[in-house]
Design a protein around this motif. Structure first.
Motif, PDB file in Angstrom:
ATOM      1  N   GLN A 111       0.810  -1.211   0.000  1.00 12.56           N
ATOM      2  CA  GLN A 111       0.000   0.000   0.000  1.00 12.56           C
ATOM      3  C   GLN A 111       0.846   1.266   0.000  1.00 12.56           C
ATOM      4  O   GLN A 111       0.642   2.168  -0.821  1.00 12.56           O
ATOM      5  CB  GLN A 111      -0.931   0.019   1.217  1.00 12.56           C
ATOM      6  CG  GLN A 111      -1.701   1.336   1.353  1.00 12.56           C
ATOM      7  CD  GLN A 111      -2.656   1.339   2.524  1.00 12.56           C
ATOM      8  OE1 GLN A 111      -3.181   0.294   2.901  1.00 12.56           O
ATOM      9  NE2 GLN A 111      -2.894   2.504   3.102  1.00 12.56           N
ATOM     10  N   ARG A 167      -5.684   4.123  -0.317  1.00 12.56           N
ATOM     11  CA  ARG A 167      -6.011   2.724  -0.596  1.00 12.56           C
ATOM     12  C   ARG A 167      -7.384   2.429   0.003  1.00 12.56           C
ATOM     13  O   ARG A 167      -7.607   2.642   1.199  1.00 12.56           O
ATOM     14  CB  ARG A 167      -4.929   1.813   0.006  1.00 12.56           C
ATOM     15  CG  ARG A 167      -5.222   0.309   0.004  1.00 12.56           C
ATOM     16  CD  ARG A 167      -5.266  -0.294  -1.399  1.00 12.56           C
ATOM     17  NE  ARG A 167      -4.112  -0.023  -2.222  1.00 12.56           N
ATOM     18  CZ  ARG A 167      -2.997  -0.785  -2.251  1.00 12.56           C
ATOM     19  NH1 ARG A 167      -2.904  -1.841  -1.468  1.00 12.56           N
ATOM     20  NH2 ARG A 167      -2.001  -0.466  -3.069  1.00 12.56           N
ATOM     21  N   GLU A 169     -10.054  -0.527   0.774  1.00 10.24           N
ATOM     22  CA  GLU A 169     -10.180  -1.969   0.889  1.00 10.24           C
ATOM     23  C   GLU A 169     -11.407  -2.293   1.730  1.00 10.24           C
ATOM     24  O   GLU A 169     -11.574  -1.770   2.834  1.00 10.24           O
ATOM     25  CB  GLU A 169      -8.935  -2.580   1.536  1.00 10.24           C
ATOM     26  CG  GLU A 169      -7.670  -2.440   0.696  1.00 10.24           C
ATOM     27  CD  GLU A 169      -6.443  -3.005   1.376  1.00 10.24           C
ATOM     28  OE1 GLU A 169      -5.848  -3.954   0.835  1.00 10.24           O
ATOM     29  OE2 GLU A 169      -6.089  -2.499   2.460  1.00 10.24           O
ATOM     30  N   GLU A 173     -12.889  -6.385  -2.059  1.00  6.58           N
ATOM     31  CA  GLU A 173     -12.687  -5.278  -2.987  1.00  6.58           C
ATOM     32  C   GLU A 173     -11.512  -4.410  -2.553  1.00  6.58           C
ATOM     33  O   GLU A 173     -11.311  -4.170  -1.362  1.00  6.58           O
ATOM     34  CB  GLU A 173     -13.939  -4.404  -3.061  1.00  6.58           C
ATOM     35  CG  GLU A 173     -15.136  -5.111  -3.630  1.00  6.58           C
ATOM     36  CD  GLU A 173     -16.315  -4.162  -3.736  1.00  6.58           C
ATOM     37  OE1 GLU A 173     -16.894  -4.117  -4.826  1.00  6.58           O
ATOM     38  OE2 GLU A 173     -16.640  -3.478  -2.763  1.00  6.58           O
ATOM     39  N   ALA A 174     -10.763  -3.947  -3.531  1.00  6.54           N
ATOM     40  CA  ALA A 174      -9.635  -3.064  -3.237  1.00  6.54           C
ATOM     41  C   ALA A 174      -9.315  -2.236  -4.470  1.00  6.54           C
ATOM     42  O   ALA A 174      -9.351  -2.723  -5.598  1.00  6.54           O
ATOM     43  CB  ALA A 174      -8.409  -3.868  -2.811  1.00  6.54           C
TER      44      ALA A 174
END
Length: 217
Positions: A111, A167, A169, A173-174
């Protein structure tokens, strides 16, 4: 699945969103959403109306309409498929485009490393070390804000770039959220910084089932 939600930024002064399609899907019955010309004229007249105590000089409404039309046609091409907003606090100012989108995460990508790459936090081409700061969003958590000065390859002028990244998340899902601004006038970016920060904090990710209501308040 989830989607990039920009509806709150659409109502945030002094920002104007440029539709990415004409007519804009879902707004086929709205006159100003039919063509870039209609959109530009609508906002040029509306912006000057907002400054009721400051009457436009002859030709200034037409001038602003032409400027907005130019941005409506050209600005989306700079970062295709990104949402595009113009920062325009006064109708005599030059618009400052801001681009927002989701970026697919590469498998195994750390990340912090990804956010530094997206924001060009370690850009070797910068004319001085970029200013890298953590940036908190009530919807996306802690990300990065990076201000950097760089030499434009075409003009050799020193430009300033401003980027935000987070980021996102949730479950399986990300995605990374990215905001991009750039201008040859450092003062223009710095004067807008508080407004851009406020704008950045409105961006959020929403569940896919809410997509049909994205124009609602």
């Amino acid at each position: 699945m989830s989607w990039l939600n920009v509806k709150h930024a659409m109502d945030l002064s002094p920002w104007i969103r440029i539709p990415l399609m004409w007519p804009e899907p879902g707004l086929e019955d709205v006159d100003e959403a039919q063509t870039p010309e209609a959109w530009a004229r609508y906002f040029a007249e509306g912006l000057w109306a907002d400054f009721a105590s400051e009457k436009p000089k002859p030709g200034e409404v037409d001038l602003l309409s032409n400027i907005l039309l130019m941005y409506a046609v050209r600005a989306p091409a700079a970062f295709p498929d990104f949402e595009v907003f113009l920062h325009l606090p006064h109708p005599r100012d030059i618009p400052l485009p801001a681009y927002v989108d989701l970026v697919e995460i590469e498998e195994g990508e750390d990340q912090r490393t990804a956010l530094r790459e997206l924001t060009h936090a370690d850009a070797s081409y910068a004319v001085e070390p970029p200013i890298v700061e953590d940036f908190d969003s009530p919807h996306l958590g802690t990300g990065l804000r990076v201000l950097r000065y760089y030499q434009d390859a075409d003009s050799n002028e020193v430009h300033v770039g401003l980027r935000y990244a987070w980021r996102y998340e949730k479950g399986t899902e990300a995605a990374d959220v990215l905001i991009i601004l750039a201008d040859p006038d450092a003062g223009r970016i710095l004067r807008a910084l508080d407004d851009v920060d406020e704008f950045a904090r409105t961006i959020r990710i929403s569940p896919d089932e809410e997509v049909g209501t994205w124009n609602s308040s």
